[in-house]
Design an enzyme around this catalytic site. Structure first.
Site, short mmCIF file in Angstrom:
data_model
loop_
_atom_site.label_atom_id
_atom_site.label_comp_id
_atom_site.label_asym_id
_atom_site.label_seq_id
_atom_site.Cartn_x
_atom_site.Cartn_y
_atom_site.Cartn_z
CE LYS A 191 -4.03 -2.37 1.27
NZ LYS A 191 -3.28 -3.40 1.71
C1 PLP Z 1 -4.34 -4.80 0.41
C2 PLP Z 1 -3.74 -5.95 1.21
C3 PLP Z 1 -4.21 -7.20 -0.07
C4 PLP Z 1 -5.43 -7.21 -0.24
O1 PLP Z 1 -4.93 -5.96 -2.01
P1 PLP Z 1 -5.95 -5.07 -2.49
O2 PLP Z 1 -5.43 -4.46 -3.91
O3 PLP Z 1 -7.13 -4.88 -1.68
O4 PLP Z 1 -7.04 -6.51 -3.80
C5 PLP Z 1 -3.39 -8.10 0.09
N1 PLP Z 1 -1.78 -8.62 0.84
C6 PLP Z 1 -1.27 -7.32 1.67
C7 PLP Z 1 -0.78 -7.72 2.64
C8 PLP Z 1 -2.82 -5.87 1.49
O5 PLP Z 1 -2.39 -5.34 2.93
#
Ligand code: PLP
Length: 462
Positions: free
Chosen positions: A112
């Site tokens: 993120k």
């Molecule tokens: C947010 C997240 C996901 C999922 O990602 P999306 O974009 O919501 O599909 C998977 N793994 C981790 C560690 C995350 O923080």
């Protein structure tokens, strides 16, 4: 270039406007009117560039007049300056033709950060230029919230409120949200699930009086600017493995469908991607939908991969919009049915989705077994989300096409599950080793729109 809503009833916006508003006023999500193309020659020219240079070339055509070349270039450099790895998104080989894309070297140890650090820079520049102040409210299953707080803490023109499900995030995730001491940061522990948090967030955006009063802005994965920032590492990794001469496939641990949708955009831009594989945990609505065409919600079952404990995958609406030939009325109809429990994707749209996406589901036991196996055979400690990706990739990949599995978080963000599976407790990277000693600050709130709005009115700087 302008951005349009997936439900066809909201005004068209520029990149900057779409970024600052998040959700469209008709409840839809913004998507670019057309997808800019990168030619074979342009993709080839990315070989050997830094991550930041690649990011500039990939994002430039989407950002258009909102930011000048010079400003955009500087903001990208600032965004990635605090990553703990010079390559930003390094590739590690796991097995013959299977690679791991490490997306966890940012300040909060999850992918993120790639989008959020950039969005923080873009917001600051845009708001200063406009002389405006906004209230950012986000819902999180753990990683979005910590990344958002890290990106916006201490910024002058922003208050940031993060809703997370009380008791359902890992201790590292919680501490990353509750320990920053800046006055513009507000962590809210909601009595409910992530889907409740996300639903209340949508309710706030649909309460236009409140939305305008506090100048609400969203940075959840529905924000187009976040999707765009994530397109970049699909290009950088594919090019390091020989694209555009050689096709690659990706497996993506998926919850809200934002990360994998970025891969789909890369493919639509011209990057030669063979398969995009959705990997889910036991909360498998996407796997069921791609297998059967039925998108039916059920209860969320908390898992050891909490960032994927999601039943309503917000960004899937963008994929549906394309699969229904960009028919906003059809998407609005599906979303109305979703409120009643679910819908069936039409045969034509399902076939279109399957041209791009495969899927697999991994149980809790299989996740633990994969963490143990990857540690034993490759010496690689995987976080539970990444382990789900590796397991699905191993099951579905063909030997001829390089497979890149996205490692979405650092194992130290989920130390209990990793230790339980492998016997090894992954240490936090040195730069955040004192996280467990910092003091916490959090407000517990009920899962109630009125209570949340009142709190936000009260706490934000006027
Ligand atoms: C947010 C997240 C996901 C999922 O990602 P999306 O974009 O919501 O599909 C998977 N793994 C981790 C560690 C995350 O923080």
């Amino acid at each position: 270039m302008l951005y349009i809503s997936t439900r066809g009833q909201a005004p068209e916006l520029t990149f900057e406007e779409a970024m600052l508003s998040g959700l469209a006023r008709d409840g839809g999500l913004y998507v670019p009117q057309t997808i800019p193309q990168m030619s074979h020659t342009e993709i080839k020219a990315l070989a050997g560039l830094t991550y930041e240079e690649t990011a500039f070339r990939v994002m430039r055509p989407f950002v258009n007049e909102s930011f000048s070349d010079e400003v955009l270039g500087d903001l990208i450099v600032n965004a990635y300056a605090h990553f703990g790895h010079g390559a930003r998104a390094p590739l590690v080989q796991l097995a013959p033709n299977h690679f791991l894309l490490e997306l966890f070297h940012g300040p909060t140890l999850a992918f993120k950060d790639f989008a959020m650090q950039l969005i923080g820079q873009l917001f600051q520049d845009a708001l200063e230029r406009r002389g405006e102040r906004v209230t950012i409210v986000g819902a999180t299953s753990g990683d979005t919230g910590s990344a958002a707080i890290e990106a916006f803490r201490g910024l002058d023109n922003v208050d940031v409120f993060i809703l997370y499900p009380h008791g359902r995030v890992s201790e590292v995730q919680r501490r990353q949200m509750t320990t920053p001491s800046e006055a513009n940061v507000h962590a809210l522990a909601v009595d409910g699930t992530f889907d409740d948090c996300q639903a209340r967030l949508k309710d706030m955006f649909n309460d236009f009086a409140f939305r305008d009063e506090v100048r609400l802005a969203g940075v959840n994965s529905i924000n187009w600017a976040r999707v765009l920032a994530q397109v970049v590492y699909y290009f950088s990794s594919a090019v390091s493995l020989g694209a555009p001469e050689r096709k690659v496939s990706f497996t993506v641990p998926t919850g809200n469908f934002g990360d994998i949708f970025a891969g789909y955009i890369a493919k639509r831009m011209g990057l030669p991607i063979d398969r995009l594989v959705v990997a889910t945990n036991q909360n498998d609505i996407l796997h069921r939908c791609l297998s059967t065409g039925g998108y039916q919600t059920s209860e969320v079952h908390p898992s050891i991969s909490p960032s994927m404990d999601i039943q309503v995958s917000s960004n899937f609406e963008r994929a549906l919009f394309d699969a229904y030939d960009r028919d906003g009325a059809a998407v609005a109809q599906l979303m109305a049915e979703l409120k009643e429990g679910g819908f069936n994707v039409s045969q034509g749209a399902l076939e279109t989705l399957r041209e791009h996406f495969d899927s697999g589901r991994v149980s809790e036991d299989e996740t633990l077994a994969q963490i143990a196996a990857s540690h034993a055979t490759m010496g690689e400690l995987l976080c539970p989300h990444s382990a789900i990706g590796v397991k699905v990739a191993e099951d579905l990949r063909d030997a001829a096409t390089p497979m890149i599995t996205l490692a979405t978080a650092h194992p130290a963000k989920f130390p209990d599950a990793v230790e339980n599976a492998s016997g090894v407790r992954p240490p936090l990277p040195h730069r955040m080793a004192d996280l467990y000693e910092r003091s916490e600050r959090v407000t517990r709130v009920s899962n109630d729109l009125g209570a949340l709005e009142e709190l936000i009115r009260e706490r934000r700087a006027k």
